[in-house]
Design an enzyme around this catalytic site. Structure first.
Site, PDB file in Angstrom:
ATOM      1  CD  GLU A 483      -2.943  -1.278   2.209  1.00 41.67           C
ATOM      2  OE1 GLU A 483      -4.108  -1.650   1.979  1.00 41.67           O
ATOM      3  OE2 GLU A 483      -2.513  -1.035   3.346  1.00 41.67           O
ATOM      4  CD  GLU A 547      -3.603  -7.083   2.855  1.00 37.60           C
ATOM      5  OE1 GLU A 547      -4.708  -6.539   3.129  1.00 37.60           O
ATOM      6  OE2 GLU A 547      -2.501  -6.510   2.979  1.00 37.60           O
TER       7      GLU A 547
END
Length: 1051
Positions: A483, A547
């Site tokens: 991220e 994820e």
């Protein structure tokens, strides 16, 4: 004349915040600080650190090296109790000269290293944010005045066994991890500076150390630095020396680094062992040995470097070495002899690559059945004890997990030794995340990730990662971080990694188009999107879900759908569940009651509340129900179908056959269990293939519902798995359950004398059935409000009358997804039963009570019109509900559709259905059908953030009992659903309102009731993963655009 002071900000790339004090009396000008601090200077990442290297210890003998005991190595562990002082800022006066030899530290407090100072009673305390930076965003600067500074002191003597007679050793001071940056002094002299919290830093302290006198080691640790902008991972902000500190003694001639590569040939049989070495003195002759798992010498060679060379490459051909995989973690031991010292390192022969776009190891496609794992301990934060690492990996192995993503930084180096030994696929991730730039109102990618000024900082984190961990066979892929958006600096990281290691692929989810990365990666996509990815025809790169299945609170739901997709499509590599464990920190209330805290519990602001509690395990790393469900979805043997007692199974292993397993059958029915014998598994069932098991010796005719259960157990001589352990279970229905009509027919009265006894008293109608149980109906409210038992006919067991109910306490996934908000907006939690009419009819066989009611919330106009028919015979009370939802702003879904009531004297719950743990319509495959019994107070699972829990689904009957037993004695009430598909129940000592209103278990425990709230549900809405990901799938939703006609029997 009065003094005049003002503050100036100088804005340029290396802008310096300064305070300028002007005094007219002496025309002096004083500037503080007089230079840009290292921790706020993008041009300074390290000062005087050694080049990063692979992790190893040096030993004086081959025997010691092979033992692998670091206490025998040429190193001294400096961890332990240190002196400590905390300042609110590095510029706070009073202790800035702490590193000077004459400084008095006598009044300093003590602290444990490794450790985080916030968890040892120092500073403002822990702070949790998921995305946001907890300080003003002004890259690369962090606040000067609000930047806690921890100053450490450690006095030590150099152990005699580390000293060499020639006195030419190189002395290295190695910090395995310091958050976030630090400066080091030894004996009053500055050694250097370093940052990059989760990366090691090593200094040559040979010219500073005193070999025969006491040494004074001083370390100044800064809570924040410019590197903090790259360490915005979803976790607690904690500070300190949180990994071990070592003093290494490298002899005059020593190994500087080694790089081991195992290059398998294209047949995946033979291999080239390639060892690149770097030493400090040229022209060395280096003996090399390779030992197998039993200690036999496989290779014994010697390599001579040229007289001017300090680096060389050894290359040896091995015909058919044992291969390393996560299922068969065979490790050789490499021993290098340099000068008078020895280094040993484990070696696993394996090859990772894309074959026609499919991710393969040793030529075999593999499926990632993984988890994301943060480093966390409820007592010590990121300072994770070794036994906690061992516990984590052992638990993962026992639940069938085969892969770990080190979210989002390199882990403790000992972690990788264990993953090599135990067998895990590891995606090793760089210490890089800058998620907080996404909320400041600008194009986040144009900040650090695409800013050339930050390139060196990015590349340093990539190089540090790869240089330390490059020799571990369990590391099958590098990751550029998490991220951090996407920019040119990621390409620079990629290029730097490939210069060091060409044998591994590189992952980065932020590169959505896989422009740089070698594979595609996604977070939390709907399973339909994953399937579309797998169905594409022209593709060169596979997809991994770095994820998925967000495991926050009660969940995850529908994990099986993802696994089915992974197995079906070769392009899909698999995925990593988010995440392994909750991050709660042990704390206590002002009254001394201990609990596990989350964001906001420590006065931290801003915070992201309980989003840090999102693991398959709780904060103590005790497995939760979600881990059981995930384990079932990834078990290595699965039942596909059965026809004519021929059972088709599939081998989900990637490398093993099923020859190490045995299979045993059982037949499960209502209060009965038949233990069968071994079933023959065909020999040599290859990975990813199906096989047929022939069922022999089982009954063929059953008088009641029956299930075949197969248990797959490792053999006693199993080499790679724990012997005699169940690795997979599966069930197949053999005969159907009895319907309610059949149950009622079997209990039908035979004469007119077999009718219930009916009487009226004080506005109640009481009907007593043959076993002496009496059902009492409140004619003024139209409710079943009384049940008495013949053992105690004066005690009404009902504490809360039966009521039709559509709500459950919100789960984390309800709150995070659309449904929880809809339910609250529709006031689903505030509905009540509004009585309209009651009709009573008695016949020779039964007493029938029909209640018409309207179930509705306040304020709004939607409702459920319901007709409840109670038919009391001599055998039971039938409850039939016919209901129609309607009206304006009717919610699209209900949480549940069933009855809620309170019951006293409840101690034991027995049921036939899925168990023993909780189950929901989309989280039930791990729970097997059988007759189960638990204590009533154990039925509710205590999540660390209170929410709905403890449901049991696919239930045929449930008995609410005062004591154990299989007959009517001790039974308070039984409910039977017949063959209704998806019936469920729950029992808890709290109301739904209690659970909703409490935010910690200790608050909920204070509301524990003497009675129990019981729910008998015909339908229950699924869980989904809406806290961060797809909400409940349509097929698991309880839609309201329908009518209901349901029934159960009470006795």
């Amino acid at each position: 004349m009065a003094s005049l002071s003002r503050s100036l900000n100088i804005y340029r790339r290396d802008r310096l915040h300064v305070d300028v004090h002007m005094t007219t009396d002496n025309n002096s000008l004083e500037i503080k600080p007089d230079h840009l601090p290292d921790w706020s200077n993008l041009n300074v990442i390290h000062r005087n650190t050694l080049h990063p290297r692979s992790h190893f210890h040096i030993y004086n003998s081959q025997e010691d090296a092979l033992k692998g005991d670091v206490e025998l190595s040429r190193a001294a562990l400096l961890s332990g109790t240190w002196g400590f002082h905390l300042s609110t800022s590095p510029f706070q006066h009073g202790s800035r000269d702490f590193y000077k030899p004459d400084f008095d530290h006598d009044d300093w407090k003590l602290i444990q290293v490794p450790g985080m100072w916030q968890l040892q009673g120092f500073g403002k305390g822990p702070q949790y944010t998921n995305v946001n930076y907890p300080f003003p965003v002004d890259p690369p600067h962090v606040p000067y005045e609000d930047n806690e500074c921890g100053r450490y002191i450690r006095r030590f003597d150099v152990p005699d066994q580390l000293k060499d007679e020639d006195g030419n050793s190189q002395w290295r001071l190695r910090f395995e991890g310091v958050d976030s940056a630090f400066t080091v002094w030894l004996n009053g002299r500055e050694v250097g500076y370093s940052q990059g919290s989760r990366n090691p830093s090593e200094f040559d302290v040979s010219k500073y150390i005193e070999l025969d006198e006491e040494n004074i080691l001083c370390v100044e640790v800064y809570q924040r630095c410019d590197g903090s902008y790259l360490e915005d991972q979803d976790q607690w902000w904690l500070s300190g020396i949180f990994r071990d500190v070592w003093l290494h003694s490298f002899p005059a001639t020593h190994l500087e680094d080694l790089h081991v590569q195992t290059l398998l040939d294209d047949d995946y049989q033979g291999a080239n062992l390639v060892v690149d070495v770097k030493v400090n003195n040229p022209g060395q002759t280096i003996p090399l040995k390779l030992l197998d798992l039993e200690g036999n010498v496989v290779l014994d060679e010697e390599y001579a470097l040229a007289q001017s060379e300090t680096a060389g490459r050894f290359e040896y051909k091995l015909d058919n070495p044992e291969k390393w995989t996560a299922e068969t973690p065979y490790l050789y031991t490499l021993v290098l002899h340099v000068g008078d010292s020895y280094v040993a390192h484990k070696v696993g022969f394996r090859r990772t690559e894309l074959v026609d776009g499919v991710f393969c190891v040793n030529g075999n496609p593999i499926k990632i059945r993984g988890v994301n794992r943060h480093e966390h301990n409820a007592l010590s934060g990121r300072a994770v004890p070794y036994n906690t690492i061992v516990q984590d990996l052992a638990t993962m192995k026992s639940f069938g997990i085969n892969a770990i993503r080190t979210s989002h930084y390199p882990n403790d180096h000992r972690f990788y030794n264990l993953t090599d030994q135990l067998g895990f696929w590891v995606i090793d991730e760089a210490d890089l995340e800058c998620h907080g730039f996404g909320v400041i109102g600008a194009d986040a990618s144009t900040f650090p990730s695409d800013d050339p000024d930050w390139e060196e900082a990015y590349v340093d984190r990539a190089v540090q990662l790869v240089m330390r961990d490059k020799n571990h066979p369990s590391v099958i892929m590098w990751s550029l971080g998490n991220e951090a958006f996407y920019g040119r600096n990621h390409q620079a990281m990629y290029d730097a990694i490939k210069e060091i290691d060409t044998t591994r692929l590189i992952h980065y989810e932020g590169d959505q188009n896989a422009q740089t990365a070698d594979i595609f990666s996604r977070m939390y996509p709907p399973v339909d999107d994953v399937i579309k990815f797998g169905q594409e025809k022209d593709w060169k790169k596979p997809l991994v879900l770095c994820e998925f299945a967000h495991a926050m609170g009660n969940g995850p739901g529908a994990v099986h759908e993802y696994m089915d997709a992974f197995y079906k499509y070769p392009r899909l590599m698999g995925g990593f569940v988010w995440e392994w464990a909750n991050h709660g920190l042990l704390t206590e209330t002002k009254d001394g009651e201990k609990y596990y805290g989350y964001g906001g519990d420590f006065g931290d602001e801003p915070n992201d509340y309980n989003f840090v509690m999102d693991g398959l395990c709780d904060s103590r790393h005790i497995p939760g129900p979600g881990l059981s469900e995930y384990s079932k979805a990834i078990e290595p043997v699965q039942i596909v179908s059965m026809e004519d007692y021929q059972i088709k199974i599939v081998n989900r292993y990637d490398f093993l056959t099923l020859d190490h397993l045995e299979c045993y059958w059982e037949v499960i029915s209502d209060r009965q269990q038949y233990i069968g014998r071994n079933l023959r598994i065909p020999e040599g069932v290859k990975p990813h293939t199906e096989a047929i098991i022939t069922l022999v010796g089982t009954p063929r005719v059953f008088a009641r519902e029956a299930w075949l259960q197969l248990n797959f157990i490792t053999r006693a001589d199993s080499r790679w798995t724990q012997p005699r352990r169940v690795v997979a279970r599966g069930q197949i229905p053999l005969s159907p359950p009895k319907s309610l009509l059949q149950l009622k027919t079997l209990a039908a009265p035979t004469t007119s004398l077999d009718r219930p006894q009916v009487r009226r008293k004080n506005g109640f109608i009481y009907a007593t059935i043959a076993n002496g149980m009496t059902f009492g109906f409140d004619t003024a409210a139209g409710t079943l409000a009384s049940i008495t038992n013949p053992a105690d006919p004066e005690t009404n067991l009902i504490t809360v009358p039966f009521g039709l109910d559509f709500y459950r306490a919100l789960t984390d996934n309800d709150r995070g997804g659309p449904f929880g908000k809809q339910w609250l907006d529709a006031r689903l939690n505030q509905t009540s039963n509004h009585f309209r009419q009651i009709t009573i009819e008695e016949s020779d066989e039964a007493c029938t009570i029909v209640v018409k009611s309207r179930v509705a919330p306040p304020v709004l106009a939607w409702s459920v019109d319901a007709t409840t028919t109670y038919t009391i015979t001599s055998a039971h009370c039938s409850v039939r509900i016919q209901a129609r939802p309607r009206g304006l702003l009717l919610p699209e879904t209900f949480a549940r559709f069933g009855l809620t009531f309170g019951l006293r004297n409840l101690r034991i719950v027995e049921w036939f259905g899925r168990g023993p743990q909780e189950s929901y319509v989309d989280k039930k495959q791990s729970q097997l059908v059988n007759t189960w019994g638990w204590a009533a107070n154990s039925m509710f699972h205590d999540y660390e953030f209170p929410q709905d829990a403890g449901n049991r689904t696919d239930v045929r009957w449930v008995e609410l009992r005062e004591k154990w037993g299989g007959e009517e004695e001790g039974r308070l009430l039984r409910a039977r659903f017949g063959d209704h598909d998806g019936a469920s129940f729950s029992v808890m000592p709290y109301t739904t309102k209690d659970v909703d209103e409490c935010t910690h278990p200790y608050e909920l425990h204070a509301r524990k009731r003497d009675d129990h709230i019981v729910r008998l549900d015909w339908y229950h809405h699924g869980l989904g993963t809406g806290s961060c990901g797809p909400a409940t799938l349509p097929k698991y939703q309880l839609r309201t655009d329908r009518e209901f006609d349901v029934e159960l029997l009470l006795d």
